[in-house]
Design an enzyme around this catalytic site. Structure first.
Site, PDB file in Angstrom:
ATOM      1  N   TYR A   1     -12.207  -2.797  -3.395  1.00  0.00           N
ATOM      2  CA  TYR A   1     -12.807  -2.906  -2.067  1.00  0.00           C
ATOM      3  C   TYR A   1     -14.340  -2.876  -2.132  1.00  0.00           C
ATOM      4  O   TYR A   1     -14.993  -2.326  -1.239  1.00  0.00           O
ATOM      5  CB  TYR A   1     -12.292  -1.777  -1.178  1.00  0.00           C
TER       6      TYR A   1
ATOM      7  N   LYS B   1       0.835  -1.202   0.000  1.00  0.00           N
ATOM      8  CA  LYS B   1       0.000   0.000   0.000  1.00  0.00           C
ATOM      9  C   LYS B   1       0.881   1.269   0.000  1.00  0.00           C
ATOM     10  O   LYS B   1       2.107   1.193   0.215  1.00  0.00           O
ATOM     11  CB  LYS B   1      -0.936  -0.053   1.205  1.00  0.00           C
TER      12      LYS B   1
ATOM     13  N   ASN C   1      -1.929  -0.035   7.324  1.00  0.00           N
ATOM     14  CA  ASN C   1      -1.424  -1.385   7.617  1.00  0.00           C
ATOM     15  C   ASN C   1      -0.581  -2.010   6.502  1.00  0.00           C
ATOM     16  O   ASN C   1      -0.416  -3.227   6.428  1.00  0.00           O
ATOM     17  CB  ASN C   1      -2.563  -2.309   8.051  1.00  0.00           C
TER      18      ASN C   1
ATOM     19  N   GLU D   1      -9.306 -10.257  -7.961  1.00  0.00           N
ATOM     20  CA  GLU D   1      -8.389  -9.131  -7.772  1.00  0.00           C
ATOM     21  C   GLU D   1      -7.264  -9.124  -8.827  1.00  0.00           C
ATOM     22  O   GLU D   1      -6.893  -8.060  -9.336  1.00  0.00           O
ATOM     23  CB  GLU D   1      -7.812  -9.165  -6.355  1.00  0.00           C
TER      24      GLU D   1
ATOM     25  N   HIS E   1      -1.779  -5.503   1.455  1.00  0.00           N
ATOM     26  CA  HIS E   1      -3.024  -6.219   1.162  1.00  0.00           C
ATOM     27  C   HIS E   1      -2.682  -7.591   0.613  1.00  0.00           C
ATOM     28  O   HIS E   1      -1.692  -7.751  -0.097  1.00  0.00           O
ATOM     29  CB  HIS E   1      -3.841  -5.480   0.087  1.00  0.00           C
TER      30      HIS E   1
HETATM   31  P1  IDP Z   1      -7.742  -7.189   5.134  1.00  0.00           P
HETATM   32  O1  IDP Z   1      -6.922  -6.127   4.430  1.00  0.00           O
HETATM   33  O2  IDP Z   1      -6.957  -7.832   6.241  1.00  0.00           O
HETATM   34  O3  IDP Z   1      -8.343  -8.203   4.182  1.00  0.00           O
HETATM   35  P2  IDP Z   1     -10.400  -6.020   5.369  1.00  0.00           P
HETATM   36  O4  IDP Z   1     -11.355  -6.269   6.481  1.00  0.00           O
HETATM   37  O5  IDP Z   1     -10.716  -6.630   4.038  1.00  0.00           O
HETATM   38  O6  IDP Z   1      -8.952  -6.437   5.873  1.00  0.00           O
HETATM   39  O7  IDP Z   1     -10.279  -4.437   5.214  1.00  0.00           O
HETATM   40  C1  IDP Z   1      -9.649  -3.881   4.084  1.00  0.00           C
HETATM   41  C2  IDP Z   1      -8.761  -2.746   4.524  1.00  0.00           C
HETATM   42  O8  IDP Z   1      -9.585  -1.689   5.005  1.00  0.00           O
HETATM   43  C3  IDP Z   1      -7.816  -3.063   5.687  1.00  0.00           C
HETATM   44  O9  IDP Z   1      -6.627  -3.694   5.293  1.00  0.00           O
HETATM   45  C4  IDP Z   1      -7.563  -1.682   6.234  1.00  0.00           C
HETATM   46  O10 IDP Z   1      -6.607  -0.979   5.425  1.00  0.00           O
HETATM   47  C5  IDP Z   1      -8.924  -1.025   6.061  1.00  0.00           C
HETATM   48  N1  IDP Z   1      -9.750  -1.153   7.261  1.00  0.00           N
HETATM   49  C6  IDP Z   1     -10.450  -2.214   7.667  1.00  0.00           C
HETATM   50  N2  IDP Z   1     -11.097  -1.981   8.811  1.00  0.00           N
HETATM   51  C7  IDP Z   1     -10.793  -0.707   9.139  1.00  0.00           C
HETATM   52  C8  IDP Z   1     -11.155   0.145  10.230  1.00  0.00           C
HETATM   53  O11 IDP Z   1     -11.891  -0.241  11.143  1.00  0.00           O
HETATM   54  N3  IDP Z   1     -10.626   1.405  10.218  1.00  0.00           N
HETATM   55  C9  IDP Z   1      -9.803   1.851   9.221  1.00  0.00           C
HETATM   56  N4  IDP Z   1      -9.441   1.081   8.181  1.00  0.00           N
HETATM   57  C10 IDP Z   1      -9.929  -0.178   8.139  1.00  0.00           C
HETATM   58 MG    MG Z   2      -9.844  -8.003   2.788  1.00  0.00          MG
END
Ligand code: IDP
Ligand code: MG
Length: 149
Positions: free
Chosen positions: A49, A9, A112, A126, A115
């Site tokens: 997303y 990212k 974070n 994807e 992805h």
């Molecule tokens: P993942 O990346 O581990 O698959 P997902 O639940 O698919 O997690 O969420 C996609 C992305 O959205 C996360 O990696 C993160 O960057 C962001 N995200 C998810 N939940 C939150 C939140 O509660 N606050 C802010 N960003 C979030």
């Molecule tokens: Mg995800």
């Protein structure tokens, strides 16, 4: 052989972590079959997303993911989807184990670093968003027989 979509990212690129992260997957033994740098626009972010459209964090997520270049990677290997998810660690870096990408390099869920596809079906969807078939290369490596019996 299974494939997954991995994306470093914008924070990972800006923090000069791309090489270090790619190295982890290479050393594990996974094969890079697609690789490029690009900047997402809103339309691609919404496609990627789609499952999160309308959620409270979605606008912030779009802003974040379109804020700078990302490195798009397709990795190939046995059980690569689940293994890369494990190597990346929990979505919230606060819960990500040390030794994982998010555990080692990130602090907050909104930054974070990486992805990865969450299932074989998600991976196929994807990969098709980011790569045309001609951009994915199937090839043999000399180390393959040292990785697989
Ligand atoms: P993942 O990346 O581990 O698959 P997902 O639940 O698919 O997690 O969420 C996609 C992305 O959205 C996360 O990696 C993160 O960057 C962001 N995200 C998810 N939940 C939150 C939140 O509660 N606050 C802010 N960003 C979030
Ligand atoms: Mg995800």
């Amino acid at each position: 052989m299974e494939r997954t979509y991995v994306m470093i990212k914008p924070d990972g690129v800006q923090r000069n972590l791309a090489g270090e992260i790619i190295t982890r997957f290479e050393k594990k033994g996974f094969k890079i079959v697609g690789l490029k740098l690009l900047q997402l626009n809103r339309a691609i972010a919404e496609k990627h997303y789609a499952e999160h459209v309308g959620k409270g964090f979605f606008e912030g997520l779009v802003e974040y993911i379109t804020s700078g270049p990302v490195v798009a990677i397709v990795l190939e290997g046995k059980d690569v989807v689940a293994t890369v998810r494990a190597m990346n660690g929990a979505t919230n870096p606060a819960n990500a184990a040390p030794g994982t990408v998010r555990g080692d390099y990130a602090i907050e869920v909104g930054r974070n670093v990486i992805h990865a596809s969450d299932s074989v079906e998600s991976a196929a969807r994807e990969i098709a968003i980011y790569f045309s078939p001609e951009e994915l290369v199937s090839y043999n490596k000399a180390a393959d027989s040292w990785l697989y019996e």
